[in-house]
Design a protein around this motif. Structure first.
Motif, short mmCIF file in Angstrom:
data_model
loop_
_atom_site.label_atom_id
_atom_site.label_comp_id
_atom_site.label_asym_id
_atom_site.label_seq_id
_atom_site.Cartn_x
_atom_site.Cartn_y
_atom_site.Cartn_z
N HIS A 108 0.83 -1.21 0.00
CA HIS A 108 0.00 0.00 0.00
C HIS A 108 0.86 1.26 0.00
O HIS A 108 0.64 2.20 0.77
CB HIS A 108 -0.95 0.01 1.20
CG HIS A 108 -1.77 -1.24 1.33
ND1 HIS A 108 -2.82 -1.53 0.48
CD2 HIS A 108 -1.66 -2.30 2.18
CE1 HIS A 108 -3.34 -2.71 0.81
NE2 HIS A 108 -2.64 -3.20 1.83
N GLY A 109 1.86 1.27 -0.89
CA GLY A 109 2.80 2.37 -0.95
C GLY A 109 2.36 3.53 -1.81
O GLY A 109 3.17 4.42 -2.10
N SER A 110 1.10 3.55 -2.24
CA SER A 110 0.63 4.64 -3.10
C SER A 110 -0.79 5.01 -2.75
O SER A 110 -1.62 4.14 -2.46
CB SER A 110 0.71 4.22 -4.58
OG SER A 110 0.18 5.22 -5.42
N GLN A 111 -1.09 6.32 -2.78
CA GLN A 111 -2.47 6.77 -2.63
C GLN A 111 -2.86 7.60 -3.85
O GLN A 111 -3.38 7.08 -4.81
CB GLN A 111 -2.65 7.52 -1.31
CG GLN A 111 -2.68 6.59 -0.10
CD GLN A 111 -3.06 7.28 1.18
OE1 GLN A 111 -3.69 8.34 1.18
NE2 GLN A 111 -2.69 6.68 2.30
N CYS A 112 -2.56 8.91 -3.83
CA CYS A 112 -2.97 9.72 -4.99
C CYS A 112 -2.20 9.31 -6.24
O CYS A 112 -2.69 9.42 -7.35
CB CYS A 112 -2.81 11.20 -4.71
SG CYS A 112 -1.15 11.86 -5.00
N CYS A 115 3.22 11.05 -6.97
CA CYS A 115 4.64 10.86 -6.70
C CYS A 115 5.12 9.45 -7.01
O CYS A 115 6.32 9.19 -7.09
CB CYS A 115 4.94 11.18 -5.23
SG CYS A 115 4.17 10.00 -4.08
N THR A 116 4.17 8.52 -7.17
CA THR A 116 4.52 7.10 -7.26
C THR A 116 5.46 6.76 -8.42
O THR A 116 6.41 5.98 -8.23
CB THR A 116 3.24 6.25 -7.34
OG1 THR A 116 2.42 6.54 -6.20
CG2 THR A 116 3.57 4.77 -7.36
N PRO A 117 5.27 7.29 -9.64
CA PRO A 117 6.19 6.93 -10.72
C PRO A 117 7.64 7.26 -10.40
O PRO A 117 8.53 6.46 -10.66
CB PRO A 117 5.68 7.75 -11.92
CG PRO A 117 4.23 7.96 -11.64
CD PRO A 117 4.14 8.12 -10.15
N GLY A 118 7.87 8.43 -9.80
CA GLY A 118 9.24 8.80 -9.45
C GLY A 118 9.80 7.91 -8.36
O GLY A 118 10.98 7.53 -8.40
N ILE A 119 8.97 7.56 -7.38
CA ILE A 119 9.42 6.67 -6.31
C ILE A 119 9.75 5.30 -6.88
O ILE A 119 10.77 4.70 -6.53
CB ILE A 119 8.34 6.57 -5.21
CG1 ILE A 119 8.25 7.89 -4.44
CG2 ILE A 119 8.62 5.41 -4.26
CD1 ILE A 119 7.08 7.98 -3.49
N VAL A 120 8.90 4.80 -7.76
CA VAL A 120 9.15 3.50 -8.38
C VAL A 120 10.47 3.51 -9.15
O VAL A 120 11.25 2.55 -9.09
CB VAL A 120 7.98 3.12 -9.30
CG1 VAL A 120 8.35 1.96 -10.24
CG2 VAL A 120 6.76 2.73 -8.46
N CYS A 150 0.97 11.88 0.75
CA CYS A 150 -0.24 11.11 1.05
C CYS A 150 0.04 9.93 1.97
O CYS A 150 -0.53 9.81 3.05
CB CYS A 150 -0.87 10.58 -0.24
SG CYS A 150 -1.52 11.83 -1.35
N THR A 151 0.91 9.06 1.51
CA THR A 151 1.04 7.75 2.13
C THR A 151 1.91 7.78 3.37
O THR A 151 1.72 7.02 4.29
CB THR A 151 1.64 6.77 1.10
OG1 THR A 151 0.86 6.83 -0.09
CG2 THR A 151 1.62 5.35 1.64
N GLY A 152 2.90 8.65 3.40
CA GLY A 152 3.95 8.51 4.40
C GLY A 152 4.94 7.49 3.90
O GLY A 152 4.67 6.75 2.96
#
Length: 495
Positions: A108-112, A115-120, A150-152
């Motif tokens: 559950h490392g993503s909400q909105c 930012c997720t693509p950059g983190i991935v 969002c997620t922390g």
């Protein structure tokens, strides 16, 4: 006569891509979103801080492919010449998510998701380059340049620990040898010149070509990592018409490690020099670990940091304290000067038209010398320093025989503390009561300004206290009681 290529070439999804006729200021992010229409890579801060635009560039290092995270928002399109470009859309294979993506879903490392693509992509590079076994601290370091509101970070770190703790086993690792061959096929040794005499992006392949081109166009902007010039484009909206990228100049990327000094080419990145600096002294290694983010360290260069001349740059004051010497070239002529003499005034250096930084020589410490360096900032990770103090003491037993002290953030340039140095000479490490004059001398060396990072009073007080801290640590030979990281590690060990 040198053969010139008027295109850039790179690998993308197993195919060679050739691009010509682009504006020299075109960023990689704009190319991806506006030309390729690959919009998985996001624009957040447009200054290399938030990490939403992170992509991976693969280059051949030591005979194998290495993937590094890059801020696409402040990297110029021309800078990917000769590399493999990987974005978030490229990770899934045959309908299956990449292990990093699967772990992000599972934890559950993503909400909105913005930012997720950059983190991935940051985790993708960690998946290929991370230490084994992986620690939570190393994950935090890898993610220091990626913000999530969002997620922390706990579930994201958990995902990294699951996915990146084992050896890489994906389509990129399976095709590693083939990718090396593909990239080697692009290394033609030719100069790149896209545009015309009034507006161009150029990437010389040799020092001689660089010197000749820069002599012909002394008004051109030299770019190494573009971690600062990129902001001139995205934030200051500067109309830069002539850009010369140094990333293809043979020889400027070399590290010459001898018994008593390091010779560092201007385009050696902060990531590449980090291990060598850490061997000179752990404090220098720690300064580099906190030098921006992994993305910034993968692009930013030693020469660029110096030639940029920022008064709050972390590297220059540390190298000044070590006694570094700069080498410059103009045409066929070269000259050397002490690094502290290179900085004249705010954003002004002793650099002639058409002259460029080619190398910096950094002396190593002798057995009777001690080095201390401290970065003071509001946040621990990826923050611009309020002040940075660096100290090199030559010891005669328990007495200071000589001293070199430099601060950044205290004046319009990185600057030696001449009055402080004079007051330090002759002090006994066993007599703290005699250290007051050296601490007070800082006020005669600097009259720092107030700005949004720190007040003049705060900077003066911190600098004074750092003199005492450097003397105290040198006297005791122990930094555990005076360092936040050491105290945290001790608490974790006790638990």
């Amino acid at each position: 006569m040198t053969v010139v290529r008027d295109t850039i070439r790179f690998w993308r999804n197993g195919q060679a891509v050739e691009v010509s006729g682009f504006h020299p200021r075109t960023t990689l992010l704009d190319y991806l979103r506006l030309q390729e229409r690959r919009v998985g890579t996001k624009e957040g801060c447009a200054e290399g801080d938030c990490g939403a635009c992170t992509v991976a560039l693969g280059r051949v290092r030591g005979g194998r492919i290495r993937y590094e995270p890059i801020n696409a928002c402040i990297l110029l399109l021309g800078q990917i010449d000769g590399a493999e470009l990987v974005t978030v859309e490229d990770l899934a294979a045959n309908g299956d998510l990449h292990p990093v993506q699967s772990a992000m879903v599972a934890h559950h490392g993503s909400q909105c998701g913005f930012c997720t693509p950059g983190i991935v992509m940051s985790l993708f590079t960690l998946y290929h380059e991370g230490e084994r076994p992986l620690s939570r601290d190393s994950v935090n370091d890898a993610l220091a340049g990626n913000l999530c509101r969002c997620t922390g970070y706990r579930p994201i770190v958990d995902a990294a620990l699951q996915a990146c703790s084992r050896q890489a086993d994906d389509s990129f690792s399976a095709n590693g040898e083939r990718t090396v061959q593909r990239l080697m096929s692009l290394a033609d040794g030719r100069d790149v010149f896209v545009g015309n005499e009034s507006r161009f992006f150029a990437a010389p392949a040799s020092e001689a070509s660089l010197a000749a081109l820069y002599a012909r166009h002394p008004d051109a902007t030299l770019v190494a990592g573009c971690t600062d010039v990129g902001l001139w484009i995205t934030k200051a909206m500067m109309e830069i018409e002539k850009i010369i990228w140094l990333g293809r100049v043979a020889g400027l990327d070399l590290i010459e490690d001898s018994l008593d000094k390091l010779g560092i080419g201007a385009t050696v990145t902060h990531a590449e020099i980090h291990p060598s600096f850490a061997r000179i002294d752990p404090d220098l290694g720690e300064i580099m670990r906190r030098f921006g983010s992994v993305q910034v360290r993968a692009s930013g260069t030693v020469g660029g940091s110096i030639a940029n001349g920022s008064p709050i740059g972390d590297l220059a004051p540390a190298l000044i304290a070590l006694g570094a010497v700069l080498e410059l070239r103009q045409g066929d002529a070269t000259r050397s000067l002490p690094l502290e003499d290179f900085f004249i005034a705010y954003r002004r250096q002793d650099r002639k038209p058409g002259e460029f930084v080619r190398r910096v020589m950094v002396p190593k410490l002798n057995a009777n010398e001690a080095f201390r360096a401290y970065k003071i900032s509001k946040r621990f990770d990826e923050d611009i320093s309020s002040a940075l103090g660096a100290f090199r003491f030559k010891l005669d037993g328990r007495r200071i025989a000589d001293a070199r002290v430099a601060f950044g953030g205290m004046a319009g340039t990185p600057k030696r503390a001449a009055e402080t140095e004079r007051a330090l000479i002759g002090l006994s490490l066993d007599e703290p009561s005699s250290w007051g004059e050296a601490m007070a001398a800082v006020a005669r060396d600097y009259q720092p300004l107030d700005d949004h990072r720190a007040s003049s009073v705060y900077r003066s007080t911190v600098a004074r206290n750092l003199v005492f801290k450097a003397l105290s640590e040198t006297a005791s030979g122990d930094t555990r009681a005076t360092r936040i990281v050491a105290q945290r590690d001790a608490l974790e060990a006790a638990e």
